[in-house]
Design a protein around this motif. Structure first.
Motif, PDB file in Angstrom:
ATOM      1  N   PHE A   1      48.245 -24.523  32.653  1.00  0.00           N
ATOM      2  CA  PHE A   1      47.996 -25.344  31.476  1.00  0.00           C
ATOM      3  C   PHE A   1      47.500 -26.723  31.876  1.00  0.00           C
ATOM      4  O   PHE A   1      46.509 -27.231  31.341  1.00  0.00           O
ATOM      5  CB  PHE A   1      49.252 -25.485  30.612  1.00  0.00           C
ATOM      6  CG  PHE A   1      49.110 -26.522  29.534  1.00  0.00           C
ATOM      7  CD1 PHE A   1      48.337 -26.258  28.410  1.00  0.00           C
ATOM      8  CD2 PHE A   1      49.697 -27.767  29.660  1.00  0.00           C
ATOM      9  CE1 PHE A   1      48.164 -27.225  27.424  1.00  0.00           C
ATOM     10  CE2 PHE A   1      49.538 -28.735  28.673  1.00  0.00           C
ATOM     11  CZ  PHE A   1      48.770 -28.457  27.554  1.00  0.00           C
TER      12      PHE A   1
ATOM     13  N   ASN B   1      52.382 -20.417  29.163  1.00  0.00           N
ATOM     14  CA  ASN B   1      51.650 -19.172  29.334  1.00  0.00           C
ATOM     15  C   ASN B   1      52.126 -18.365  30.534  1.00  0.00           C
ATOM     16  O   ASN B   1      52.150 -17.136  30.495  1.00  0.00           O
ATOM     17  CB  ASN B   1      50.137 -19.435  29.425  1.00  0.00           C
ATOM     18  CG  ASN B   1      49.776 -20.580  30.332  1.00  0.00           C
ATOM     19  OD1 ASN B   1      50.378 -21.645  30.278  1.00  0.00           O
ATOM     20  ND2 ASN B   1      48.787 -20.378  31.174  1.00  0.00           N
TER      21      ASN B   1
ATOM     22  N   ALA C   1      55.081 -16.511  29.382  1.00  0.00           N
ATOM     23  CA  ALA C   1      54.720 -15.420  28.466  1.00  0.00           C
ATOM     24  C   ALA C   1      54.344 -14.166  29.249  1.00  0.00           C
ATOM     25  O   ALA C   1      54.744 -13.048  28.893  1.00  0.00           O
ATOM     26  CB  ALA C   1      53.582 -15.849  27.555  1.00  0.00           C
ATOM     27  N   ASN C   2      53.590 -14.355  30.317  1.00  0.00           N
ATOM     28  CA  ASN C   2      53.213 -13.209  31.130  1.00  0.00           C
ATOM     29  C   ASN C   2      54.435 -12.585  31.796  1.00  0.00           C
ATOM     30  O   ASN C   2      54.539 -11.360  31.922  1.00  0.00           O
ATOM     31  CB  ASN C   2      52.180 -13.631  32.176  1.00  0.00           C
ATOM     32  CG  ASN C   2      50.861 -14.044  31.548  1.00  0.00           C
ATOM     33  OD1 ASN C   2      50.455 -13.505  30.528  1.00  0.00           O
ATOM     34  ND2 ASN C   2      50.187 -15.018  32.147  1.00  0.00           N
TER      35      ASN C   2
ATOM     36  N   GLY D   1      54.109 -17.006  22.156  1.00  0.00           N
ATOM     37  CA  GLY D   1      54.362 -18.085  23.104  1.00  0.00           C
ATOM     38  C   GLY D   1      53.438 -19.261  22.922  1.00  0.00           C
ATOM     39  O   GLY D   1      52.449 -19.208  22.197  1.00  0.00           O
TER      40      GLY D   1
ATOM     41  N   ASN E   1      50.782 -21.954  24.456  1.00  0.00           N
ATOM     42  CA  ASN E   1      49.671 -21.992  25.404  1.00  0.00           C
ATOM     43  C   ASN E   1      49.106 -20.591  25.636  1.00  0.00           C
ATOM     44  O   ASN E   1      49.712 -19.584  25.260  1.00  0.00           O
ATOM     45  CB  ASN E   1      50.059 -22.644  26.729  1.00  0.00           C
ATOM     46  CG  ASN E   1      50.450 -24.100  26.552  1.00  0.00           C
ATOM     47  OD1 ASN E   1      50.034 -24.765  25.614  1.00  0.00           O
ATOM     48  ND2 ASN E   1      51.280 -24.603  27.457  1.00  0.00           N
ATOM     49  N   LEU E   2      47.958 -20.556  26.282  1.00  0.00           N
ATOM     50  CA  LEU E   2      47.262 -19.285  26.455  1.00  0.00           C
ATOM     51  C   LEU E   2      46.386 -19.315  27.694  1.00  0.00           C
ATOM     52  O   LEU E   2      46.078 -20.370  28.246  1.00  0.00           O
ATOM     53  CB  LEU E   2      46.435 -18.972  25.206  1.00  0.00           C
ATOM     54  CG  LEU E   2      45.515 -20.095  24.694  1.00  0.00           C
ATOM     55  CD1 LEU E   2      44.138 -20.019  25.327  1.00  0.00           C
ATOM     56  CD2 LEU E   2      45.384 -20.015  23.174  1.00  0.00           C
ATOM     57  N   ASP E   3      46.023 -18.123  28.126  1.00  0.00           N
ATOM     58  CA  ASP E   3      45.083 -17.954  29.224  1.00  0.00           C
ATOM     59  C   ASP E   3      44.377 -16.607  29.030  1.00  0.00           C
ATOM     60  O   ASP E   3      44.580 -15.931  28.013  1.00  0.00           O
ATOM     61  CB  ASP E   3      45.772 -18.051  30.594  1.00  0.00           C
ATOM     62  CG  ASP E   3      46.915 -17.044  30.759  1.00  0.00           C
ATOM     63  OD1 ASP E   3      46.904 -15.997  30.073  1.00  0.00           O
ATOM     64  OD2 ASP E   3      47.820 -17.309  31.566  1.00  0.00           O
TER      65      ASP E   3
ATOM     66  N   ILE F   1      46.801 -13.635  28.507  1.00  0.00           N
ATOM     67  CA  ILE F   1      47.453 -13.663  27.192  1.00  0.00           C
ATOM     68  C   ILE F   1      46.480 -13.229  26.101  1.00  0.00           C
ATOM     69  O   ILE F   1      46.837 -12.439  25.213  1.00  0.00           O
ATOM     70  CB  ILE F   1      48.024 -15.057  26.907  1.00  0.00           C
ATOM     71  CG1 ILE F   1      49.281 -15.269  27.754  1.00  0.00           C
ATOM     72  CG2 ILE F   1      48.338 -15.250  25.425  1.00  0.00           C
ATOM     73  CD1 ILE F   1      49.826 -16.673  27.717  1.00  0.00           C
TER      74      ILE F   1
ATOM     75  N   GLN G   1      50.817  -8.565  22.918  1.00  0.00           N
ATOM     76  CA  GLN G   1      51.371  -9.858  22.525  1.00  0.00           C
ATOM     77  C   GLN G   1      50.924 -10.132  21.095  1.00  0.00           C
ATOM     78  O   GLN G   1      49.755  -9.934  20.749  1.00  0.00           O
ATOM     79  CB  GLN G   1      50.932 -10.986  23.462  1.00  0.00           C
ATOM     80  CG  GLN G   1      51.506 -12.352  23.064  1.00  0.00           C
ATOM     81  CD  GLN G   1      51.467 -13.390  24.174  1.00  0.00           C
ATOM     82  OE1 GLN G   1      51.488 -13.042  25.353  1.00  0.00           O
ATOM     83  NE2 GLN G   1      51.426 -14.661  23.821  1.00  0.00           N
TER      84      GLN G   1
ATOM     85  N   ALA H   1      49.753 -16.435  20.070  1.00  0.00           N
ATOM     86  CA  ALA H   1      49.987 -17.595  20.930  1.00  0.00           C
ATOM     87  C   ALA H   1      49.755 -18.857  20.111  1.00  0.00           C
ATOM     88  O   ALA H   1      48.895 -18.881  19.231  1.00  0.00           O
ATOM     89  CB  ALA H   1      49.070 -17.577  22.151  1.00  0.00           C
TER      90      ALA H   1
ATOM     91  N   ASP I   1      48.357 -22.511  20.186  1.00  0.00           N
ATOM     92  CA  ASP I   1      47.389 -23.279  20.977  1.00  0.00           C
ATOM     93  C   ASP I   1      47.544 -24.765  20.682  1.00  0.00           C
ATOM     94  O   ASP I   1      47.560 -25.188  19.525  1.00  0.00           O
ATOM     95  CB  ASP I   1      45.969 -22.819  20.613  1.00  0.00           C
ATOM     96  CG  ASP I   1      44.906 -23.455  21.493  1.00  0.00           C
ATOM     97  OD1 ASP I   1      45.249 -24.013  22.554  1.00  0.00           O
ATOM     98  OD2 ASP I   1      43.716 -23.387  21.115  1.00  0.00           O
TER      99      ASP I   1
END
Length: 323
Positions: free
Chosen positions: A39, A226, A229-230, A249, A251-253, A256, A265, A268, A270
């Motif tokens: 992040f 993130n 989350a993974n 969750g 944040n993200l990537d 995700i 999932q 997310a 953001d």
């Protein structure tokens, strides 16, 4: 995000061509997360993109981050003091742990150094510490939006997995989640884990797996980052709880977003970290060089919800390194 970057390039070209910049420029210090934190690497990119303008005007942007998160508040306070000692013209920083960091931030404003809080703390902390602006998401509202989203999608028992329980912004996020879920008739609770578990996929996955096995009534998990989350996604599979537990969750990537697209999932939240870094540096640079200010002191970059309805539009931003 592409629009912002294009605008930055155009402005740099104009500034260089006309010579219309302050003689000495602004030396801006940015306090942020670890260099290898996914992040914070996005926040850093935003600061560095805005830093191209700063450098074109004769200034500089210096990023300061902790080695780890084990002693987050005191270590961040030391970074703020380092920025002061290195004659910063302006400072950007998150108010992660107020009881450990407020004194250092007060030293910034008492020294007459312009300050912007970003990412954590909110406008209340900006008012308390004399900061010009707060740039970031509202963590309580982010958590509340998540709790309500779970409830609206039939998930009525949710756990907020907090791997940084000493950070005020994340405590606020879990509180928001609990309030959002219970406000719609659901149940929610916080699962605080040791700070050393943050960013440790194995430790988080094992703890979350144990929680799911011990609490079969839990139908939803919410993580504060993130990477977590993974890890939680793996824990759900290891616990054999894929049919009953939905994941959301902060944040993200790429992973995700792929999981959201695949349905593993649910959503997310953001907070657009790129904008937090970019806007904070840009605002301070314009203030130091030209006395320009933004009258809207709280500049919210989130929360926004990414789910199956808008995941495709978000993937392009990830490819560009800004989401």
């Amino acid at each position: 995000m592409t629009i912002l970057k294009t605008a930055s390039a155009a402005l740099i070209a104009t500034v260089v061509a006309t010579g219309a910049f302050a003689q000495d420029g602004a030396n801006i210090f940015v306090i942020g997360g670890k260099a290898d934190d996914p992040f914070w690497s996005i926040v850093k990119k935003g600061a560095e993109d805005a830093g191209q303008i700063v450098e074109a005007q004769g200034g500089s942007v210096t990023w300061l981050g902790p080695q780890n998160y084990d002693n987050l508040g005191p270590d961040a306070a030391d970074l703020i003091r380092t920025a002061i000692a290195q004659d910063a013209d302006a400072i950007v920083g998150p108010n992660w742990v107020p009881e450990a960091m407020d004194e250092a931030f007060q030293a910034v404003t008492e020294a007459g150094i312009p300050l912007i809080l970003y990412n954590a703390g909110g406008i209340e902390a900006a008012d308390r510490l004399g900061a010009m602006n707060y740039v970031g998401s509202d963590d309580y509202l982010a958590g509340k939006a998540a709790g309500e989203y779970f409830a609206d999608h039939g998930v009525t028992n949710v756990t907020c997995v907090n791997t940084l329980p000493g950070a005020a912004n994340l405590q606020a996020q879990c509180k928001g989640l609990i309030d959002g879920a219970t406000g719609k008739g659901g149940t929610a609770q916080e699962l605080p884990l040791p700070m050393s578990s943050f960013g440790n996929p194995t430790a988080v996955a094992q703890a979350v797996k144990g929680h799911l096995l011990e609490s079969p009534e839990v139908a939803g998990l919410y993580t504060i980052g993130n990477v977590d989350a993974n890890s939680a996604s793996i824990a759900i599979m290891q616990a054999g709880a894929g049919d009953r537990v939905k994941l959301g969750g902060f944040n993200l990537d790429q992973t995700i977003l792929d999981n959201i697209k695949a349905g593993t999932q649910l959503f997310a939240i953001d907070q657009q970290g790129y904008l937090q870094g970019f806007l904070s540096v840009a605002i301070l640079n314009n203030y130091v060089n030209y006395g320009l200010t933004v009258p809207t002191r709280q500049i919210l970059t989130g929360p926004g919800i990414i789910d199956a309805a808008n995941v495709d539009a978000t993937l392009a931003g990830v490819a560009a390194g800004v989401r």
